[in-house]
Design a protein around this motif. Structure first.
Motif, PDB file in Angstrom:
ATOM      1  N   ASN A   1       0.795  -1.235   0.000  1.00 35.85           N
ATOM      2  CA  ASN A   1       0.000   0.000   0.000  1.00 35.85           C
ATOM      3  C   ASN A   1       0.827   1.285   0.000  1.00 35.85           C
ATOM      4  O   ASN A   1       0.675   2.126   0.886  1.00 35.85           O
ATOM      5  CB  ASN A   1      -0.951   0.030   1.211  1.00 35.85           C
ATOM      6  CG  ASN A   1      -1.722  -1.261   1.351  1.00 35.85           C
ATOM      7  OD1 ASN A   1      -1.661  -1.922   2.378  1.00 35.85           O
ATOM      8  ND2 ASN A   1      -2.423  -1.647   0.316  1.00 35.85           N
ATOM      9  N   PRO A   2       1.718   1.465  -0.954  1.00 37.67           N
ATOM     10  CA  PRO A   2       2.538   2.676  -0.957  1.00 37.67           C
ATOM     11  C   PRO A   2       1.699   3.932  -1.205  1.00 37.67           C
ATOM     12  O   PRO A   2       0.713   3.890  -1.941  1.00 37.67           O
ATOM     13  CB  PRO A   2       3.513   2.442  -2.114  1.00 37.67           C
ATOM     14  CG  PRO A   2       2.807   1.503  -3.020  1.00 37.67           C
ATOM     15  CD  PRO A   2       1.954   0.632  -2.143  1.00 37.67           C
ATOM     16  N   ARG A   3       2.104   5.021  -0.568  1.00 37.97           N
ATOM     17  CA  ARG A   3       1.442   6.312  -0.806  1.00 37.97           C
ATOM     18  C   ARG A   3       2.183   7.013  -1.938  1.00 37.97           C
ATOM     19  O   ARG A   3       3.383   7.259  -1.838  1.00 37.97           O
ATOM     20  CB  ARG A   3       1.481   7.170   0.454  1.00 37.97           C
ATOM     21  CG  ARG A   3       0.534   6.680   1.536  1.00 37.97           C
ATOM     22  CD  ARG A   3       0.760   7.459   2.812  1.00 37.97           C
ATOM     23  NE  ARG A   3       0.428   8.871   2.650  1.00 37.97           N
ATOM     24  CZ  ARG A   3       1.216   9.870   3.051  1.00 37.97           C
ATOM     25  NH1 ARG A   3       2.368   9.629   3.611  1.00 37.97           N
ATOM     26  NH2 ARG A   3       0.835  11.124   2.881  1.00 37.97           N
ATOM     27  N   PHE A   4       1.447   7.302  -2.991  1.00 32.54           N
ATOM     28  CA  PHE A   4       2.025   7.911  -4.186  1.00 32.54           C
ATOM     29  C   PHE A   4       1.518   9.337  -4.361  1.00 32.54           C
ATOM     30  O   PHE A   4       0.316   9.575  -4.254  1.00 32.54           O
ATOM     31  CB  PHE A   4       1.570   7.134  -5.431  1.00 32.54           C
ATOM     32  CG  PHE A   4       2.563   6.133  -5.937  1.00 32.54           C
ATOM     33  CD1 PHE A   4       3.439   6.460  -6.956  1.00 32.54           C
ATOM     34  CD2 PHE A   4       2.606   4.854  -5.399  1.00 32.54           C
ATOM     35  CE1 PHE A   4       4.342   5.531  -7.435  1.00 32.54           C
ATOM     36  CE2 PHE A   4       3.507   3.917  -5.876  1.00 32.54           C
ATOM     37  CZ  PHE A   4       4.384   4.255  -6.899  1.00 32.54           C
TER      38      PHE A   4
ATOM     39  N   ILE B   1      -1.917   2.684 -10.199  1.00 32.76           N
ATOM     40  CA  ILE B   1      -1.369   2.580  -8.840  1.00 32.76           C
ATOM     41  C   ILE B   1      -2.444   2.099  -7.869  1.00 32.76           C
ATOM     42  O   ILE B   1      -2.215   1.221  -7.041  1.00 32.76           O
ATOM     43  CB  ILE B   1      -0.783   3.943  -8.401  1.00 32.76           C
ATOM     44  CG1 ILE B   1       0.495   4.235  -9.192  1.00 32.76           C
ATOM     45  CG2 ILE B   1      -0.523   3.991  -6.897  1.00 32.76           C
ATOM     46  CD1 ILE B   1       0.919   5.689  -9.191  1.00 32.76           C
TER      47      ILE B   1
ATOM     48  N   GLY C   1      -1.896   0.589  -4.275  1.00 33.83           N
ATOM     49  CA  GLY C   1      -1.280   1.813  -3.762  1.00 33.83           C
ATOM     50  C   GLY C   1      -2.324   2.871  -3.439  1.00 33.83           C
ATOM     51  O   GLY C   1      -3.508   2.713  -3.762  1.00 33.83           O
ATOM     52  N   LYS C   2      -1.864   3.930  -2.762  1.00 36.86           N
ATOM     53  CA  LYS C   2      -2.772   5.039  -2.432  1.00 36.86           C
ATOM     54  C   LYS C   2      -2.300   6.291  -3.167  1.00 36.86           C
ATOM     55  O   LYS C   2      -1.406   6.990  -2.701  1.00 36.86           O
ATOM     56  CB  LYS C   2      -2.757   5.287  -0.922  1.00 36.86           C
ATOM     57  CG  LYS C   2      -3.359   4.143  -0.128  1.00 36.86           C
ATOM     58  CD  LYS C   2      -3.763   4.612   1.259  1.00 36.86           C
ATOM     59  CE  LYS C   2      -4.356   3.488   2.068  1.00 36.86           C
ATOM     60  NZ  LYS C   2      -3.411   2.888   3.011  1.00 36.86           N
TER      61      LYS C   2
ATOM     62  N   ASP D   1       5.734   7.745  -0.124  1.00 34.45           N
ATOM     63  CA  ASP D   1       6.690   6.685  -0.471  1.00 34.45           C
ATOM     64  C   ASP D   1       7.264   6.900  -1.865  1.00 34.45           C
ATOM     65  O   ASP D   1       8.401   6.524  -2.136  1.00 34.45           O
ATOM     66  CB  ASP D   1       5.997   5.312  -0.438  1.00 34.45           C
ATOM     67  CG  ASP D   1       5.487   4.978   0.955  1.00 34.45           C
ATOM     68  OD1 ASP D   1       6.312   4.966   1.883  1.00 34.45           O
ATOM     69  OD2 ASP D   1       4.269   4.758   1.115  1.00 34.45           O
TER      70      ASP D   1
END
Ligand code: ZN
Ligand code: ZN
Length: 345
Positions: free
Chosen positions: A151-154, A170, A175-176, A211
């Motif tokens: 769950n990376p924050r982009f 994403i 991802g977020k 991230d």
């Protein structure tokens, strides 16, 4: 018919089928649709490093062979033997040629392309939407550099077609994404997409510690802000080239050092990225459909290029099938004041 770029800002509509000679392993295909990319518009306005004139532009096309099988075309023509080709990094080929740049592209009702660059399109995928396979493949290509993380924050800079598609990919990967777009009207125009995906899009954010950052616009300020928004050890996906000759403070470059930021550049895509994009589009076509600003007769190309250059609206697609009356369920009706162009001139 073919639309030929003969000089800067000179597009000629030619009613002939003067196709390039086909080389070994190349075949003649019917173009169904070809989307207009910002690069086509920039090329029309300023030329391009890889452009050889006169040229039929267009590298985001959906085609069919003489048996009616549908494909998208990986727009590169690679040598197949250099170190990059052998590693499956065909976009880095030392002898790369690109359809629409070195060779004639998709702004024509027919095209010559290598048979091995064809990627089959499933029956279930709308051929007009399959034009997104090229830009979306570029996103898959860029994201391949990002290490898998939960769950990376982009943070994505630029709420144009590319930025929004990046958000979609994403999000689907767990991802977020959050999108920064300076132009409020553009955010407004993206409403159908943002509503369907629930992706956040704003003119700025107070949040930081992301991230990963991806720049889907050439703005140097976005590049600089992006570096500041990353967490220590974060990852910057350098996706869009920057405005020519802009300057950046070395204090910002030093953040790469102090915060141990990884920067990975990406340019174009390899056939495998495009294949992934086709599968993705087949599963998610309702959402990219909201980014179709208009499906236009090819004769409208000279009028559309300045609009695309100005960043007005999302995706314009040239229709070479002659069936312009089709409706799109998710069609974007809140775009430019001009709205979707669905009529021939
Ligand atoms: Zn493009
Ligand atoms: Zn090669």
């Amino acid at each position: 018919m073919r639309i030929v770029l003969t000089d800067r800002r000179c597009l000629e509509i030619q009613n002939n089928n003067k196709l390039e000679k086909s080389g070994k392993g190349e075949i003649r295909l019917r173009v169904l649709y070809c989307a207009i990319c910002r690069t086509d518009a920039k090329m029309w306005d300023q030329g391009h490093r890889d452009l050889i004139l006169p040229r039929v532009p267009g590298h985001e096309m959906a085609v069919a062979d003489n048996r009616g099988n549908r494909y998208v075309i990986w727009p590169g023509i690679s040598c197949g033997t250099c170190v990059h080709c052998r590693a499956g990094r065909e976009n880095r080929c030392e002898h790369l040629q690109i359809l629409g740049f070195h060779r004639d592209g998709g702004f024509a009702d027919e095209i010559i392309a290598p048979a091995h660059s064809l990627i089959p399109v499933p029956e279930t995928l709308d051929p007009a939407i399959s034009c997104f396979a090229e830009p979306m493949g570029c996103i898959f290509h860029a994201l391949a550099n990002f290490p898998v993380k939960k769950n990376p924050r982009f943070l994505i800079y630029g709420g144009g077609t590319m930025g929004l598609l990046a958000g979609l990919v994403i999000q689907a990967a767990g991802g977020k994404p959050m999108i920064i777009e300076k132009n409020k009207e553009k955010i407004q125009a993206a409403h159908p997409f943002l509503k369907a995906t629930t992706i956040a899009c704003a003119t700025h954010t107070r949040e930081s510690g992301f991230d990963a950052v991806i720049n889907a616009c050439p703005d140097i300020q976005a590049f600089a802000d992006g570096l500041k928004k990353l967490r220590k050890g974060g990852h910057f996906l350098f996706f869009s080239g920057l405005t020519k000759n802009a300057t950046i403070e070395t204090d910002l470059i030093d953040l790469i050092h102090y915060h141990e930021i990884t920067i990975s550049g990406s340019y174009g895509l390899a056939p495998a990225d495009m294949q992934r994009a086709v599968s993705f589009l087949d599963a998610h076509q309702r959402i990219p459909a909201t980014l179709i600003q208009g499906i236009a007769a090819p004769e409208n190309a000279p009028d559309l290029l300045p609009q695309v250059l100005a960043g007005k609206g999302f995706k314009y697609i040239l229709d070479f099938t002659g069936s312009l009356s089709r409706e799109y369920a998710g069609q974007n009706h809140q775009g430019t004041s001009q709205g979707p162009i669905l009529e021939t001139k």
